[in-house]
Design a protein around this motif. Structure first.
Motif, PDB file in Angstrom:
ATOM      1  N   PRO A  95       0.799  -1.225   0.000  1.00  8.28           N
ATOM      2  CA  PRO A  95       0.000   0.000   0.000  1.00  8.28           C
ATOM      3  C   PRO A  95       0.831   1.273   0.000  1.00  8.28           C
ATOM      4  CG  PRO A  95      -0.941  -1.597   1.516  1.00  8.28           C
ATOM      5  CD  PRO A  95       0.379  -2.165   1.068  1.00  8.28           C
ATOM      6  N   VAL A  96       1.965   1.272   0.735  1.00 15.47           N
ATOM      7  CA  VAL A  96       2.812   2.465   0.771  1.00 15.47           C
ATOM      8  C   VAL A  96       3.426   2.728  -0.603  1.00 15.47           C
ATOM      9  CG1 VAL A  96       4.938   3.448   1.714  1.00 15.47           C
ATOM     10  CG2 VAL A  96       3.301   2.308   3.231  1.00 15.47           C
ATOM     11  N   VAL A  97       4.006   1.698  -1.204  1.00 12.78           N
ATOM     12  CA  VAL A  97       4.636   1.861  -2.516  1.00 12.78           C
ATOM     13  C   VAL A  97       3.592   2.213  -3.572  1.00 12.78           C
ATOM     14  CG1 VAL A  97       5.899   0.662  -4.344  1.00 12.78           C
ATOM     15  CG2 VAL A  97       6.578   0.362  -1.955  1.00 12.78           C
ATOM     16  N   GLY A  98       2.427   1.550  -3.519  1.00 13.82           N
ATOM     17  CA  GLY A  98       1.367   1.864  -4.467  1.00 13.82           C
ATOM     18  C   GLY A  98       0.894   3.298  -4.344  1.00 13.82           C
ATOM     19  N   GLY A  99       0.809   3.792  -3.103  1.00 11.21           N
ATOM     20  CA  GLY A  99       0.425   5.186  -2.901  1.00 11.21           C
ATOM     21  C   GLY A  99       1.444   6.149  -3.486  1.00 11.21           C
ATOM     22  N   ILE A 100       2.730   5.834  -3.343  1.00 15.88           N
ATOM     23  CA  ILE A 100       3.781   6.681  -3.920  1.00 15.88           C
ATOM     24  C   ILE A 100       3.681   6.675  -5.441  1.00 15.88           C
ATOM     25  CG2 ILE A 100       6.274   6.896  -4.237  1.00 15.88           C
ATOM     26  CD1 ILE A 100       6.586   5.826  -1.374  1.00 15.88           C
ATOM     27  N   TYR A 101       3.502   5.481  -6.027  1.00 18.89           N
ATOM     28  CA  TYR A 101       3.351   5.394  -7.480  1.00 18.89           C
ATOM     29  C   TYR A 101       2.186   6.260  -7.964  1.00 18.89           C
ATOM     30  CZ  TYR A 101       6.483   1.291  -7.586  1.00 18.89           C
ATOM     31  OH  TYR A 101       7.554   0.432  -7.484  1.00 18.89           O
ATOM     32  N   ALA A 102       1.063   6.203  -7.249  1.00 15.74           N
ATOM     33  CA  ALA A 102      -0.117   6.976  -7.650  1.00 15.74           C
ATOM     34  C   ALA A 102       0.164   8.475  -7.576  1.00 15.74           C
ATOM     35  CB  ALA A 102      -1.309   6.608  -6.769  1.00 15.74           C
ATOM     36  N   HIS A 103       0.811   8.922  -6.491  1.00 18.31           N
ATOM     37  CA  HIS A 103       1.140  10.341  -6.365  1.00 18.31           C
ATOM     38  C   HIS A 103       2.093  10.783  -7.477  1.00 18.31           C
ATOM     39  CE1 HIS A 103      -0.905  11.624  -2.763  1.00 18.31           C
ATOM     40  NE2 HIS A 103      -0.444  10.602  -2.070  1.00 18.31           N
ATOM     41  N   ASP A 105       2.364   9.493 -10.425  1.00 17.07           N
ATOM     42  CA  ASP A 105       1.593   9.498 -11.664  1.00 17.07           C
ATOM     43  C   ASP A 105       0.776  10.779 -11.787  1.00 17.07           C
ATOM     44  OD1 ASP A 105      -0.783   8.761 -13.485  1.00 17.07           O
ATOM     45  OD2 ASP A 105       0.513   7.019 -13.722  1.00 17.07           O
ATOM     46  N   VAL A 106       0.107  11.147 -10.711  1.00 10.12           N
ATOM     47  CA  VAL A 106      -0.709  12.363 -10.726  1.00 10.12           C
ATOM     48  C   VAL A 106       0.170  13.612 -10.857  1.00 10.12           C
ATOM     49  CG1 VAL A 106      -2.280  13.777  -9.351  1.00 10.12           C
ATOM     50  CG2 VAL A 106      -2.598  11.311  -9.449  1.00 10.12           C
ATOM     51  N   ALA A 107       1.336  13.619 -10.215  1.00  3.99           N
ATOM     52  CA  ALA A 107       2.244  14.762 -10.325  1.00  3.99           C
ATOM     53  C   ALA A 107       2.692  14.959 -11.766  1.00  3.99           C
ATOM     54  CB  ALA A 107       3.451  14.558  -9.407  1.00  3.99           C
ATOM     55  N   ASP A 108       3.003  13.866 -12.463  1.00  2.00           N
ATOM     56  CA  ASP A 108       3.384  13.979 -13.875  1.00  2.00           C
ATOM     57  C   ASP A 108       2.227  14.514 -14.707  1.00  2.00           C
ATOM     58  OD1 ASP A 108       5.868  12.969 -13.256  1.00  2.00           O
ATOM     59  OD2 ASP A 108       5.388  10.904 -13.845  1.00  2.00           O
ATOM     60  N   ARG A 312      -1.453  17.896  -3.425  1.00  6.45           N
ATOM     61  CA  ARG A 312      -0.471  17.258  -2.534  1.00  6.45           C
ATOM     62  C   ARG A 312       0.424  16.291  -3.306  1.00  6.45           C
ATOM     63  NH1 ARG A 312      -4.892  17.686   1.376  1.00  6.45           N
ATOM     64  NH2 ARG A 312      -4.170  19.076   3.048  1.00  6.45           N
ATOM     65  N   SER A 313      -0.069  15.761  -4.406  1.00  6.61           N
ATOM     66  CA  SER A 313       0.769  14.876  -5.225  1.00  6.61           C
ATOM     67  C   SER A 313       1.967  15.608  -5.809  1.00  6.61           C
ATOM     68  CB  SER A 313      -0.064  14.259  -6.358  1.00  6.61           C
ATOM     69  OG  SER A 313      -1.046  13.380  -5.854  1.00  6.61           O
ATOM     70  N   THR A 332       3.985  22.597   0.359  1.00  5.80           N
ATOM     71  CA  THR A 332       3.103  22.289   1.473  1.00  5.80           C
ATOM     72  C   THR A 332       1.840  23.105   1.288  1.00  5.80           C
ATOM     73  OG1 THR A 332       4.958  21.893   2.978  1.00  5.80           O
ATOM     74  CG2 THR A 332       2.816  22.345   3.981  1.00  5.80           C
ATOM     75  N   VAL A 333       0.699  22.482   1.463  1.00  5.54           N
ATOM     76  CA  VAL A 333      -0.552  23.230   1.388  1.00  5.54           C
ATOM     77  C   VAL A 333      -0.575  24.242   2.523  1.00  5.54           C
ATOM     78  CG1 VAL A 333      -3.064  23.066   1.527  1.00  5.54           C
ATOM     79  CG2 VAL A 333      -1.780  21.342   0.260  1.00  5.54           C
ATOM     80  N   ALA A 334      -0.884  25.489   2.188  1.00  5.83           N
ATOM     81  CA  ALA A 334      -0.839  26.567   3.177  1.00  5.83           C
ATOM     82  C   ALA A 334      -1.816  26.313   4.318  1.00  5.83           C
ATOM     83  CB  ALA A 334      -1.167  27.902   2.504  1.00  5.83           C
ATOM     84  N   GLU A 335      -1.448  26.786   5.492  1.00  2.18           N
ATOM     85  CA  GLU A 335      -2.300  26.605   6.668  1.00  2.18           C
ATOM     86  C   GLU A 335      -3.520  27.513   6.583  1.00  2.18           C
ATOM     87  OE1 GLU A 335      -0.381  27.038  10.381  1.00  2.18           O
ATOM     88  OE2 GLU A 335       1.228  25.612   9.943  1.00  2.18           O
ATOM     89  N   LEU A 336      -4.646  26.979   7.047  1.00  2.00           N
ATOM     90  CA  LEU A 336      -5.857  27.773   7.231  1.00  2.00           C
ATOM     91  C   LEU A 336      -6.126  27.902   8.718  1.00  2.00           C
ATOM     92  CD1 LEU A 336      -8.265  26.411   4.471  1.00  2.00           C
ATOM     93  CD2 LEU A 336      -7.322  28.714   4.622  1.00  2.00           C
ATOM     94  N   PRO A 337      -6.763  28.985   9.143  1.00  2.00           N
ATOM     95  CA  PRO A 337      -7.062  29.138  10.579  1.00  2.00           C
ATOM     96  C   PRO A 337      -7.922  27.982  11.079  1.00  2.00           C
ATOM     97  CG  PRO A 337      -7.445  31.184   9.387  1.00  2.00           C
ATOM     98  CD  PRO A 337      -7.191  30.137   8.354  1.00  2.00           C
TER      99      PRO A 337
END
Length: 547
Positions: A95-103, A105-108, A312-313, A332-337
């Motif tokens: 699951p960890v490696v698959g999640g990295i692959y998916a991210h 893929d989406v980043a590309d 986030r990808s 990093t996604v900016a912080e919201l209050p």
């Protein structure tokens, strides 16, 4: 020396009475019934595990084959190897490696598809998001007049040319949830700070808040069992004489990568939109059909979670090792209050579909400074990004700037909330509301220039809509408002009347707008309550003279 026969040996797995047998049967029946009745929740969990995480199936199948071979050959090492494969690869590494692959893929995909923007989509000057969710919730709750019913959470909807906060009026009591129906919807106008509420009574055969087989969720899942239902996008709406409930769905595209670990992985995709009418009939629209649908015109149907997942990808654009160790260009996604909105922030814009999702990012470790903003079309998910050469003030710092403003700081029972990105021309602002802690209304509206940090405090609706006109921004921002106090419009001049008591303590303020070319007379007389004043005249150039 005594011995016990086989009939007298205790068997911990033996069911010794009819009562125990019935207990087992009853327990199984309860489990089955519970699974059926909670089908939407069970479906979501199973879909995420089996479809969204294919590593479980992939390595589970490998472990099953190894275990079967080991069992047939009476080979304990093979059986142990099968167990290790499932635990190590199926439950953890896979699951960890698959999640990295998916991210990755989406980043590309994002890098290839995102439009490089010179200017962010400009905010609509006709539909400004004036009313924060917390105040809208308060308005809605205080207008609720139906015993045995409650309001759902809110979402943004488009109705009669206006953007509103939408709430379902749903059963509250258990028996009403089982036997009754969703009663309709309540709409709170978000384009004004005034309390503008419409209640629409429409009974839904399968509604929100109903339980078991009459549940809106239950029937939606039955109609589309091979998709993940994004309940956070659920909203009530009415268009073309039709009331309906809608939400978006997500599907997964399975892909495979062989190095460094041969692994199936799932990439989330926009699945479509489920639309349910009052009679319980459901239409499933593909993303293209939803974009073309007159019924969904102006609605935000692209999954919220998918937009933030895609942003986030981008942390993996240079690979996972860079994300973890070197952190070059890692976002990093900016912080919201706290206690406010979550990304994406949905804003009415001058785009074809009317709504744009905004997700602001900052470089890792930069601290509340925004230098990239990602945008998504609210219906199609079409993505764009603008990068700033100079870091812009983020939403968290914008709240701090407004809270420290003297006009706001003097209010002991108010807070700055709900920073929303506003874009006029090339300028980015954070639109912040100052509300009482009781969320009973909007005291001030503030615009924080993300480039300069200048804070403009406005009071009332009309000055805000004037500010949204591009030609007026500079005049309002640098004129009567600025960082010193409330202002009105740029073409009109505002005279600020400060009321004090005999000790000089401010007891109130009032803004009076002088139309262009006009004037206003201010007359204050001694009264029995002890207030005293003078007469004054203000002309359109903003000068005032005491009489």
């Amino acid at each position: 020396m005594s011995s016990r026969g086989p009939d007298t040996d205790p068997d911990p797995f033996r069911i010794e009475s009819d009562v125990e047998r019935w207990q087992v049967v009853a327990g199984a029946l309860v489990a089955v019934v519970f699974g059926i009745l909670s089908f939407p929740s069970v479906h979501g969990a199973l879909y995420g595990l089996l479809v969204g995480t294919p590593a479980l199936l992939q390595w589970g199948l490998v472990a099953l084959v190894l275990g079967a071979v080991g069992y047939r050959r009476r080979s304990r090492p093979l059986v142990m190897a099968a167990l290790a494969v499932f635990v190590v690869l199926g439950l953890f590494a896979g699951p960890v490696v698959g999640g990295i692959y998916a991210h990755e893929d989406v980043a590309d995909e994002m890098s290839a598809d995102a439009a490089q923007l010179d200017t962010l989509p400009n905010t609509s000057a006709d539909n400004v998001r004036m009313l924060p969710r917390s105040v809208a919730d308060n308005y809605a709750q205080s207008s609720m007049q139906y015993p045995q019913y409650r309001l759902t959470g809110s979402d943004i909807t488009y109705r009669n040319g206006t953007y509103e906060w939408s709430y379902g009026v749903v059963p509250d009591a258990f028996l009403v949830s089982v036997l009754g129906n969703q009663r309709g919807a309540m709409y709170v106008n978000m384009t004004t700070t005034d309390k503008d509420i419409t209640t629409e009574e429409t009974r839904f055969e399968n509604g929100r808040g109903q339980l078991f087989f009459d549940s809106y969720r239950y029937k939606s899942v039955l109609s589309a069992p091979l998709e993940r239902h994004d309940w956070e996008t659920t909203f009530n709406a009415r268009a073309n004489g039709t009331s309906y409930i809608a939400h978006s769905t997500t599907t997964y595209e399975w892909k495979v990568r062989f190095f460094p670990l041969p692994q199936l992985y799932a990439v989330p995709q926009f699945g479509g939109v489920e639309v349910m009418r009052p009679d319980g009939s459901i239409s499933h629209l593909t993303p293209a059909e939803a974009d073309a649908s007159a019924l969904l015109d102006g609605q935000n149907v692209y999954p919220y979670s998918l937009s933030t997942y895609r942003v986030r990808s981008m942390q993996y654009v240079h690979g996972p090792l860079n994300k973890w160790f070197w952190k070059e260009d890692v976002l990093t996604v900016a912080e919201l209050p706290e206690g406010g909105n979550e990304w994406p922030l949905v804003v009415p814009t001058d785009t074809q579909n009317g709504l744009t999702y905004f997700v602001a990012t900052e470089p890792t470790g930069s601290g509340n400074g925004v230098y990239q903003i990602w945008t998504f079309d609210g219906q199609t998910g079409e993505v764009g990004v603008q990068q700033y050469d100079d870091a812009q003030i983020g939403p968290q710092r914008a709240i701090d700037f407004v809270s420290r403003n003297p006009e706001v700081n003097r209010l002991s029972n108010a807070r700055a909330v709900s920073p929303i990105p506003i874009v006029k021309g090339d300028a980015l602002y954070w639109h912040v509301k100052v509300v009482p802690r009781s969320d009973s209304g909007v005291t001030y509206t503030a615009f924080v220039n993300a480039g300069t940090g200048n804070v403009t405090i406005l009071e009332g609706d009309r000055p805000v809509y004037a500010f949204m006109t591009a030609a007026e921004v500079d005049a309002v921002e640098g004129g009567a408002g600025g960082s010193d106090g409330p202002a009105s419009t740029a073409s009109d001049t505002t005279v600020r009347v400060v009321v004090t008591d005999a000790d000089g303590t401010i007891t109130g303020t009032q803004n009076i707008t002088v139309p262009e070319g006009g004037d206003v007379q201010l007359t204050v007389e001694n009264r029995a309550d002890g207030n005293a004043s003078a007469n004054g005249t203000a002309s359109a150039d903003g000068d005032a003279a005491a009489a």
